[in-house]
Design an enzyme around this catalytic site. Sequence first.
Site, short mmCIF file in Angstrom:
data_model
loop_
_atom_site.label_atom_id
_atom_site.label_comp_id
_atom_site.label_asym_id
_atom_site.label_seq_id
_atom_site.Cartn_x
_atom_site.Cartn_y
_atom_site.Cartn_z
N ASN A 14 1.14 -1.17 -0.21
CA ASN A 14 -0.13 0.06 0.13
C ASN A 14 0.82 1.28 -0.07
OD1 ASN A 14 -1.84 2.07 0.56
ND2 ASN A 14 -2.24 1.39 2.32
N LYS A 16 0.07 4.26 -0.25
CA LYS A 16 -0.30 5.33 0.58
C LYS A 16 -0.27 6.62 -0.55
CE LYS A 16 0.05 3.40 4.95
NZ LYS A 16 -0.14 3.52 6.13
N GLU A 101 -6.93 4.87 7.62
CA GLU A 101 -6.87 6.36 7.18
C GLU A 101 -8.03 6.88 6.52
OE1 GLU A 101 -2.84 5.88 5.41
OE2 GLU A 101 -2.02 5.28 7.31
N GLU A 170 -5.65 -4.69 10.41
CA GLU A 170 -4.60 -3.70 10.63
C GLU A 170 -4.82 -2.83 12.02
OE1 GLU A 170 -2.40 -2.62 6.78
OE2 GLU A 170 -4.22 -1.34 7.07
N GLY A 176 2.41 2.45 10.71
CA GLY A 176 3.22 3.38 10.48
C GLY A 176 3.98 3.97 11.74
N SER A 212 3.01 -1.83 10.42
CA SER A 212 4.48 -1.92 10.41
C SER A 212 5.33 -3.33 10.35
CB SER A 212 5.18 -1.52 11.80
OG SER A 212 4.64 -0.19 12.10
P1 PGA Z 1 2.92 0.48 7.43
O1 PGA Z 1 1.25 0.51 6.87
O2 PGA Z 1 3.13 -0.70 7.03
O3 PGA Z 1 3.55 1.67 7.11
O4 PGA Z 1 2.68 0.29 9.15
C1 PGA Z 1 0.44 -0.39 6.68
C2 PGA Z 1 -0.88 0.04 6.09
O5 PGA Z 1 -1.28 1.15 6.49
O6 PGA Z 1 -1.71 -0.54 4.96
#
Ligand code: PGA
Length: 248
Positions: A14, A16, A101, A170, A176, A212
């Site tokens: 992803n 983002k 998000e 998640e 993040g 993460s």
């Molecule tokens: P991250 O994000 O691996 O940066 O924690 C995962 C996600 O939001 O899908």
Amino acid sequence: MTQTANRARLVLGNWKMHGSLADNAALLDALRAADAASHCQIGVCVPFPYLAQTAQALAGSAITWGAQDVSAQAKGAFTGEVSASMLKEFGCRWALAGHSERRTLHGESDQLVADKARAALEQGLTPVVCVGESLEQRESGDTLAVIERQLAPVLALGREAVAAMVLAYEPVWAIGTGRTATPEQAQEVHAAIRAALTKLGAPQVQVLYGGSVKAANAATLFAMADIDGALVGGASLVAEEFLRIAAN
Ligand code: PGA
């Protein structure tokens, strides 16, 4: 590494709101070059404007791609929205629905997320429906109740629809932050999701973990009975790291 039942492992990136034409070209080329070596199915969910570039770069490879959101509407006066049929035209396989998000920053309700999943299914896309609790909800012992509430309108779409989806757990506090759920914490929630899927008659749905995930922790997460892969944010922007996660 053992693989549970006959659910195939899936690792999705992803991106983002990251990327540029130049950065994407390098990342996609590196993924494509390593394609034959990856042990599991991999895919990338990219920003809408880069779907054409991604489709072109990955055409003919085993790597799949998709979007990070999809409209619940088929077409019409919905400024800024992108429909599932548009995604389909760019060869998308996946559409994320209900990423935390989107839920928190854009106020998406549980019902809207289910409507988005249904819109994706209607076009033959695979919705990747994301659920997860906040730190506050975890600390007050509400994790499983939150997941159940978020999943309720999705499960209400029925067995056939749900069987054609992917789900992703998640925990918001792990996204993040560098703070991954322990494999046991993740498994507890995955097992609850699996139980709900089994009750519906769709036990084979892949349930990904996200938050993460990196090369250093992927193997222990993937060793859990009900974790079928990962939805990877930050680490999906670095080809080598992403491929090392997928190589488990
Ligand atoms: P991250 O994000 O691996 O940066 O924690 C995962 C996600 O939001 O899908």
